[in-house]
Write a protein that holds these residues in place. Structure first.
Motif, PDB file in Angstrom:
ATOM      1  N   GLY A   1       0.785  -1.226   0.000  1.00 47.14           N
ATOM      2  CA  GLY A   1       0.000   0.000   0.000  1.00 47.14           C
ATOM      3  C   GLY A   1       0.815   1.274   0.000  1.00 47.14           C
ATOM      4  O   GLY A   1       0.256   2.366   0.105  1.00 47.14           O
ATOM      5  N   GLN A   2       2.145   1.144  -0.116  1.00 44.76           N
ATOM      6  CA  GLN A   2       3.019   2.308  -0.107  1.00 44.76           C
ATOM      7  C   GLN A   2       3.371   2.725  -1.533  1.00 44.76           C
ATOM      8  O   GLN A   2       3.241   1.955  -2.474  1.00 44.76           O
ATOM      9  CB  GLN A   2       4.306   2.004   0.672  1.00 44.76           C
ATOM     10  CG  GLN A   2       4.087   1.570   2.106  1.00 44.76           C
ATOM     11  CD  GLN A   2       3.393   2.636   2.935  1.00 44.76           C
ATOM     12  OE1 GLN A   2       3.787   3.801   2.906  1.00 44.76           O
ATOM     13  NE2 GLN A   2       2.371   2.239   3.680  1.00 44.76           N
ATOM     14  N   SER A   3       3.839   3.977  -1.660  1.00 42.37           N
ATOM     15  CA  SER A   3       4.300   4.462  -2.961  1.00 42.37           C
ATOM     16  C   SER A   3       5.726   3.977  -3.206  1.00 42.37           C
ATOM     17  O   SER A   3       6.561   3.996  -2.304  1.00 42.37           O
ATOM     18  CB  SER A   3       4.258   5.988  -3.003  1.00 42.37           C
ATOM     19  OG  SER A   3       4.759   6.472  -4.228  1.00 42.37           O
ATOM     20  N   HIS A   4       5.982   3.508  -4.424  1.00 40.34           N
ATOM     21  CA  HIS A   4       7.314   3.021  -4.788  1.00 40.34           C
ATOM     22  C   HIS A   4       7.746   3.672  -6.098  1.00 40.34           C
ATOM     23  O   HIS A   4       6.903   4.060  -6.915  1.00 40.34           O
ATOM     24  CB  HIS A   4       7.318   1.501  -4.935  1.00 40.34           C
ATOM     25  CG  HIS A   4       7.073   0.774  -3.655  1.00 40.34           C
ATOM     26  ND1 HIS A   4       8.070   0.482  -2.753  1.00 40.34           N
ATOM     27  CD2 HIS A   4       5.922   0.300  -3.107  1.00 40.34           C
ATOM     28  CE1 HIS A   4       7.557  -0.144  -1.709  1.00 40.34           C
ATOM     29  NE2 HIS A   4       6.248  -0.271  -1.898  1.00 40.34           N
ATOM     30  N   GLY A   5       9.048   3.780  -6.291  1.00 39.75           N
ATOM     31  CA  GLY A   5       9.554   4.429  -7.494  1.00 39.75           C
ATOM     32  C   GLY A   5      10.744   3.697  -8.079  1.00 39.75           C
ATOM     33  O   GLY A   5      11.461   2.972  -7.377  1.00 39.75           O
ATOM     34  N   THR A   6      10.940   3.874  -9.379  1.00 41.80           N
ATOM     35  CA  THR A   6      12.094   3.304 -10.079  1.00 41.80           C
ATOM     36  C   THR A   6      12.519   4.275 -11.177  1.00 41.80           C
ATOM     37  O   THR A   6      11.793   5.221 -11.502  1.00 41.80           O
ATOM     38  CB  THR A   6      11.758   1.951 -10.735  1.00 41.80           C
ATOM     39  OG1 THR A   6      10.689   2.145 -11.677  1.00 41.80           O
ATOM     40  CG2 THR A   6      11.351   0.914  -9.721  1.00 41.80           C
ATOM     41  N   GLU A   7      13.680   4.018 -11.731  1.00 44.21           N
ATOM     42  CA  GLU A   7      14.103   4.712 -12.953  1.00 44.21           C
ATOM     43  C   GLU A   7      14.272   3.659 -14.037  1.00 44.21           C
ATOM     44  O   GLU A   7      14.936   2.638 -13.823  1.00 44.21           O
ATOM     45  CB  GLU A   7      15.396   5.486 -12.741  1.00 44.21           C
ATOM     46  CG  GLU A   7      15.805   6.273 -13.990  1.00 44.21           C
ATOM     47  CD  GLU A   7      16.954   7.236 -13.752  1.00 44.21           C
ATOM     48  OE1 GLU A   7      17.579   7.661 -14.751  1.00 44.21           O
ATOM     49  OE2 GLU A   7      17.219   7.561 -12.572  1.00 44.21           O
ATOM     50  N   GLU A   8      13.673   3.888 -15.201  1.00 44.45           N
ATOM     51  CA  GLU A   8      13.625   2.889 -16.256  1.00 44.45           C
ATOM     52  C   GLU A   8      14.029   3.487 -17.596  1.00 44.45           C
ATOM     53  O   GLU A   8      14.005   4.705 -17.787  1.00 44.45           O
ATOM     54  CB  GLU A   8      12.195   2.316 -16.394  1.00 44.45           C
ATOM     55  CG  GLU A   8      11.572   1.808 -15.114  1.00 44.45           C
ATOM     56  CD  GLU A   8      12.104   0.462 -14.693  1.00 44.45           C
ATOM     57  OE1 GLU A   8      12.867  -0.134 -15.493  1.00 44.45           O
ATOM     58  OE2 GLU A   8      11.786   0.011 -13.590  1.00 44.45           O
TER      59      GLU A   8
END
Length: 502
Positions: free
Chosen positions: A206-213
């Protein structure tokens, strides 16, 4: 409270009696005994309920009453009439009236009719409030979709299966309208979910997650994006979908990479040059001792070692100049067969040491191409070294080979193909192949070679097509214009040629 009741009845005595009765419960009761009085009553008062005998006035009054009802459809109408006119009233007014009463009026029936009218009024007001609220919701929804569609980043909404349930306009423009497709297929071009999928993580915690793609658009354009996710919950708080927002940072990364890579490159290359200088000292020692001892073999060995080191330093310096764009292309007419032969010769020993065969096939009677020979040589050698490495990393086969071919490709263009049967690449690796510092070789690669090679080809006005399959090999197709832009029109090919495809 019923509000104001308008009593329409031409029988004044009957009307006054009804008014007296109704005024005990409903203080605002008006009487209209004619069409004119009706118009005056409607113009000067707010009427809430109409209680009318449509046939008592005569003439076209029923039509007047129906026209009035058409103008105020929410105004409750109660019809009362003599028994012989009730059927006609029902035919004339139908559902325009909420109740039909027979004269003489039954007080209970009259009370129920007015109560029904009050309920009708309350329902209409409630519906009006709902309509107003729905209008506000519609406006909010329109605003939401405007924000959703016009925000300058890529937005997708995905379900637990990682299927797209909605996308904004910017995403549709660059990646297509693929609602229902898997996210990893649509813009990552994978056959399975990403190992560190931020959407899957958001569904889990339920948390916000981020990546660089690095992603590829439907037109083949590669973009660097930063993604961030947000859960979408239902009224019970359960996560039903996840929104993924991706911001295109390609230009920022290009600038950052260009600036930071200069420092990294200098550090890396200075270390490499230090090693080459050490090797050069040893080569000079071999050469000096060879002259002193008149040992031709030692002299020859020292000479070739010096030549090899100088070529390595030359290649490094050209890579730096090429990337830093501090040197303009120095065009010269170069014999195509010599250009390819020299590039192949540079990697022949590396290929031979690793049991990789190189086959060269140049179309008959190819003449010259106008390029910068030093930079083009650097580019071709990078492609060939990559092909050799692909074969070395492929432990599944024992027979490895590289095919190098050249032939005219129509419209005064030269086509060079470098094909290997090495380890191959998946689509995600192929998409990032020409990105700065990307390397599929792990610590053994710098991530500069193919980036520089691609840059050289683009500077010459050419293009590169890549075909690759895991476990089968890779083919680089390099297409170059016949001459530099300022000198178009001079040919490089003779009439006869033989096309060879690998």
């Amino acid at each position: 409270m019923a509000g104001t009741i308008l009593l329409i009845d031409s029988d004044t005595s009957h009307a006054n009696a009804l008014k007296t009765y109704l005024s005990r419960k409903y203080p605002e009761v008006l009487i209209a005994a004619s069409a004119d009085q009706l118009n005056q009553a409607l113009a000067g008062h707010r009427v809430d309920i109409i209680l009318a005998d449509p046939y008592s006035i005569g003439g076209t009054f029923p039509e007047t009453l129906k026209a009035m009802k058409a103008s105020w459809p929410a105004l409750p109408l109660i019809i009362f009439s003599q028994r012989e006119y009730l059927d006609q009233a029902m035919d004339d007014f139908g559902t325009l009236a909420i109740q039909y009463l027979e004269i003489p009026l039954n007080t209970k029936a009259l009370g129920l009719a007015i109560k029904n009218a009050q309920t009708h009024i309350a329902n209409e007001r409630r519906l009006a409030n709902y309509a107003e609220r729905l209008s506000d919701l519609d406006a909010a929804q329109i605003l939401y979709y405007q924000l959703f569609n016009e925000v300058p980043c890529y937005i997708t909404v995905q379900n637990r299966d990682l299927r797209l349930t909605d996308t904004n306009l910017m995403f549709k423009k660059d990646f297509g309208d693929e609602v229902g497709g898997y996210c990893y297929e649509v813009y990552k071009h994978r056959s399975s979910p990403c190992p560190e999928c931020p959407v899957a993580k958001t569904f889990q915690d339920g948390q916000s997650h981020g990546t660089e793609e690095v992603v590829r658009s439907k037109s083949g354009q590669q973009y660097n994006v930063i993604t961030q996710t947000a859960p979408i919950r239902d009224e019970d708080g359960e996560i039903t979908q996840v929104m993924e927002i991706s911001t295109n940072i390609t230009k920022i990364r290009q600038l950052q990479d260009h600036l930071s890579s200069l420092g990294l490159m200098l550090g890396s290359i200075s270390h490499g040059i230090k090693g080459m200088l050490t090797s050069l000292d040893g080569s000079i020692y071999h050469l000096e001792t060879g002259f002193q001892k008149q040992d031709d073999r030692r002299i020859e060995k020292g000479f070739w070692q010096i030549k090899k080191v100088s070529e390595g330093i030359k290649k490094m310096v050209l890579d730096i100049l090429n990337y830093a764009k501090s040197r303009e292309l120095q065009y010269q007419p170069v014999k195509i067969s010599d250009m390819i032969t020299d590039a192949v010769a540079t990697v022949t020993k590396q290929a031979s040491d690793n049991n990789v065969a190189i086959e060269t096939c140049i179309a008959d009677d190819l003449d010259t191409v106008e390029v910068d020979p030093n930079w083009m040589q650097t580019s071709l050698v990078n492609f060939l070294e990559n092909a050799v490495d692909a074969c070395v990393f492929d432990v599944g086969k024992t027979d490895h080979r590289i095919g190098v071919s050249a032939y005219p490709d129509g419209d005064n263009r030269l086509c060079l193909k470098i094909a290997d049967n090495g380890i191959g690449m998946d689509e995600e690796t192929r998409d990032a192949l020409f990105s700065l510092f990307f390397s599929s070789k792990g610590a053994k690669g710098t991530g500069l070679g193919l980036f520089i090679a691609n840059h050289v080809i683009e500077q010459h006005g050419g293009r590169i097509n890549v075909e690759s399959r895991l476990g089968q090999g890779t083919c680089f197709e390099i297409v170059l214009p016949q001459t530099r832009a300022e000198r178009r029109g001079t040919g490089i090919f003779s009439k006869g040629y033989k096309r060879v495809c690998y």
